[in-house]
Design an enzyme around this catalytic site. Structure first.
Site, PDB file in Angstrom:
ATOM      1  N   SER A   1       0.809  -1.227   0.000  1.00  0.00           N
ATOM      2  CA  SER A   1       0.000   0.000   0.000  1.00  0.00           C
ATOM      3  C   SER A   1       0.832   1.263   0.000  1.00  0.00           C
ATOM      4  O   SER A   1       0.283   2.360   0.108  1.00  0.00           O
ATOM      5  CB  SER A   1      -0.905   0.041   1.232  1.00  0.00           C
ATOM      6  OG  SER A   1      -2.102  -0.627   0.954  1.00  0.00           O
TER       7      SER A   1
ATOM      8  N   THR B   1      -2.062   2.548   4.238  1.00  0.00           N
ATOM      9  CA  THR B   1      -1.314   3.798   4.141  1.00  0.00           C
ATOM     10  C   THR B   1      -0.379   3.911   5.334  1.00  0.00           C
ATOM     11  O   THR B   1      -0.667   3.405   6.406  1.00  0.00           O
ATOM     12  CB  THR B   1      -2.350   4.943   4.149  1.00  0.00           C
ATOM     13  OG1 THR B   1      -3.093   4.861   2.942  1.00  0.00           O
ATOM     14  CG2 THR B   1      -1.713   6.307   4.278  1.00  0.00           C
TER      15      THR B   1
ATOM     16  N   THR C   1       1.499   6.796   0.616  1.00  0.00           N
ATOM     17  CA  THR C   1       0.602   5.704   0.202  1.00  0.00           C
ATOM     18  C   THR C   1       0.572   5.545  -1.313  1.00  0.00           C
ATOM     19  O   THR C   1       0.846   6.495  -2.051  1.00  0.00           O
ATOM     20  CB  THR C   1      -0.840   5.994   0.697  1.00  0.00           C
ATOM     21  OG1 THR C   1      -1.655   4.847   0.482  1.00  0.00           O
ATOM     22  CG2 THR C   1      -1.459   7.173  -0.015  1.00  0.00           C
TER      23      THR C   1
ATOM     24  N   ARG D   1      -7.289   9.533  -9.329  1.00  0.00           N
ATOM     25  CA  ARG D   1      -7.949   9.681  -8.016  1.00  0.00           C
ATOM     26  C   ARG D   1      -6.908  10.110  -6.975  1.00  0.00           C
ATOM     27  O   ARG D   1      -5.828   9.554  -6.887  1.00  0.00           O
ATOM     28  CB  ARG D   1      -8.583   8.352  -7.612  1.00  0.00           C
ATOM     29  CG  ARG D   1      -9.248   8.359  -6.222  1.00  0.00           C
ATOM     30  CD  ARG D   1      -8.322   7.864  -5.134  1.00  0.00           C
ATOM     31  NE  ARG D   1      -9.013   7.732  -3.848  1.00  0.00           N
ATOM     32  CZ  ARG D   1      -8.394   7.424  -2.713  1.00  0.00           C
ATOM     33  NH1 ARG D   1      -7.101   7.207  -2.694  1.00  0.00           N
ATOM     34  NH2 ARG D   1      -9.064   7.334  -1.593  1.00  0.00           N
TER      35      ARG D   1
ATOM     36  N   THR E   1      -5.590   6.736   8.185  1.00  0.00           N
ATOM     37  CA  THR E   1      -5.574   5.720   7.139  1.00  0.00           C
ATOM     38  C   THR E   1      -7.026   5.319   6.878  1.00  0.00           C
ATOM     39  O   THR E   1      -7.911   5.634   7.671  1.00  0.00           O
ATOM     40  CB  THR E   1      -4.783   4.466   7.564  1.00  0.00           C
ATOM     41  OG1 THR E   1      -5.346   3.962   8.775  1.00  0.00           O
ATOM     42  CG2 THR E   1      -3.328   4.763   7.806  1.00  0.00           C
ATOM     43  N   GLY E   2      -7.221   4.588   5.795  1.00  0.00           N
ATOM     44  CA  GLY E   2      -8.585   4.144   5.479  1.00  0.00           C
ATOM     45  C   GLY E   2      -9.096   4.854   4.235  1.00  0.00           C
ATOM     46  O   GLY E   2      -8.316   5.322   3.399  1.00  0.00           O
TER      47      GLY E   2
HETATM   48  N1  GLY Z   1      -6.155   6.869   3.026  1.00  0.00           N
HETATM   49  C1  GLY Z   1      -5.524   6.561   1.823  1.00  0.00           C
HETATM   50  C2  GLY Z   1      -6.341   6.784   0.645  1.00  0.00           C
HETATM   51  O1  GLY Z   1      -7.553   6.914   0.730  1.00  0.00           O
HETATM   52  O2  GLY Z   1      -5.795   6.807  -0.433  1.00  0.00           O
END
Ligand code: GLY
Length: 323
Positions: free
Chosen positions: A48, A184, A202, A212, A235-236
């Site tokens: 990640s 992340t 990340t 994105r 993170t998330g």
């Molecule tokens: N939290 C990392 C992402 O949404 O890319």
């Protein structure tokens, strides 16, 4: 108050050790945060972050990163950076050398080349194999996708999409139901002089639509630090913390003298009302101005690691589940 390094629980101890060695020699928080982040970016087992991060839906790795100096509120970030191994270092250079805070995609790559950042292929055999397996699994509905049998045929995806045989929006929507890879990388460092720096790096959510941008390079969403109050990193599912400005809210709550646990719980509880997407979760790590650390998560079982300068190894702490 002792100097410390705080990271999400997936970060390997040897990555923390690299930063701790510098912290013990008196390195400033900016250097220590960059050292830890670079070590994770080089970790081949972490799918990640950085090298071997999982790619977007087209098979290209796009990296996001940011760093924030709590002493000055200076910050630098890159998003959708392709072909460079250490986005965190490019983000730091954006902060230190440009009158900007965020560069994206081709502009970020141009700057990375100009400063002599280390270029390299970001995919390895394992990340390619994970990508192909998922593409084939989600693509069962589109016979055309069976034309992509191995990595050498990946370039055909572009023509399948442009000819209308595979609808890209549907493909992304289906693929994004799967959470794969690790997580992340978050780090907060407080150095011997009490300065706080937060950094996030990340490859973003796997199978994302090209271009994105997640919360990691969005200051206030996935990263925020202010020496006067503390720091927050997340993170998330970044779309949630972008919509909610989660990290800056948590830091401001600590600035209004909410205890760290109150700031963590209240901020994530407030965010949860927009977490309608199935499987969307957030973990947030906090450091307050007194050196107290906390981890808060919308799902169970998530951890953080913290090591103070006088401790021989990181402690693992289970994040508090916010309901
Ligand atoms: N939290 C990392 C992402 O949404 O890319």
């Amino acid at each position: 108050m002792s100097a410390l390094i705080l990271v999400n629980g997936e970060v390997r101890d040897d990555c923390i050790a690299a930063g701790m060695q510098a912290l013990r020699k008196g390195a400033p928080a900016l250097d220590v945060a960059e050292i830890v982040a670079r070590a994770v970016e080089s970790d081949v087992k972490d799918h990640s972050v950085g090298f071997s991060g999982l790619p977007n839906i087209m098979g290209e790795v796009e990296l996001d990163a940011s760093i924030m100096d709590g002493a000055t509120l200076a910050t630098g970030a890159v998003s959708a950076l392709k072909g460079y191994l250490h986005p965190i270092s490019v983000a730091r250079q954006v902060m230190e050398r440009l009158p900007h805070v965020l560069l994206t995609d081709a502009g970020a790559a141009r700057f990375a080349a100009e400063i002599g950042a280390e270029a390299g292929d970001l995919l390895d055999d394992e990340s390619k194999a994970i990508y192909l397996k998922r593409l084939q699994a989600v693509g069962k509905e589109w016979a055309a996708l069976r034309e992509i049998r191995d990595w050498s045929e990946i370039a055909n995806l572009e023509s399948l999409i442009s000819s209308g045989k595979v609808p890209l929006i549907d493909l992304v929507t289906r693929a994004m139901r799967y959470h794969e890879g690790g997580d992340t990388m978050n780090v907060i460092v407080r150095d011997a002089s009490g300065h706080i720096v937060s950094a996030v790096t990340t490859s973003g959510v796997a199978w994302k639509y090209p271009g994105r941008v997640g919360d990691s390079p969005n200051i206030g969403a996935g990263n925020y630090a202010d020496d006067r109050y503390g720091a927050a990193v997340a993170t998330g599912m970044g779309e949630l913390t972008i919509r909610h400005a989660t990290c800056v809210r948590a830091v401001i709550a600590m600035g209004y003298d909410r205890r760290i646990g109150e700031a963590g719980h209240e901020t994530l509880r407030d965010m949860s009302r927009i977490a309608e997407a199935r499987g969307a979760w957030i973990r947030m790590l906090l450091l307050d101005r007194n050196g107290t650390v906390g981890g808060y998560c919308t799902h169970n079982g998530s951890t953080l690691k913290v090591q103070r300068i006088d401790e021989s190894a990181p402690q693992v702490i289970i994040c508090e589940h916010v309901i």
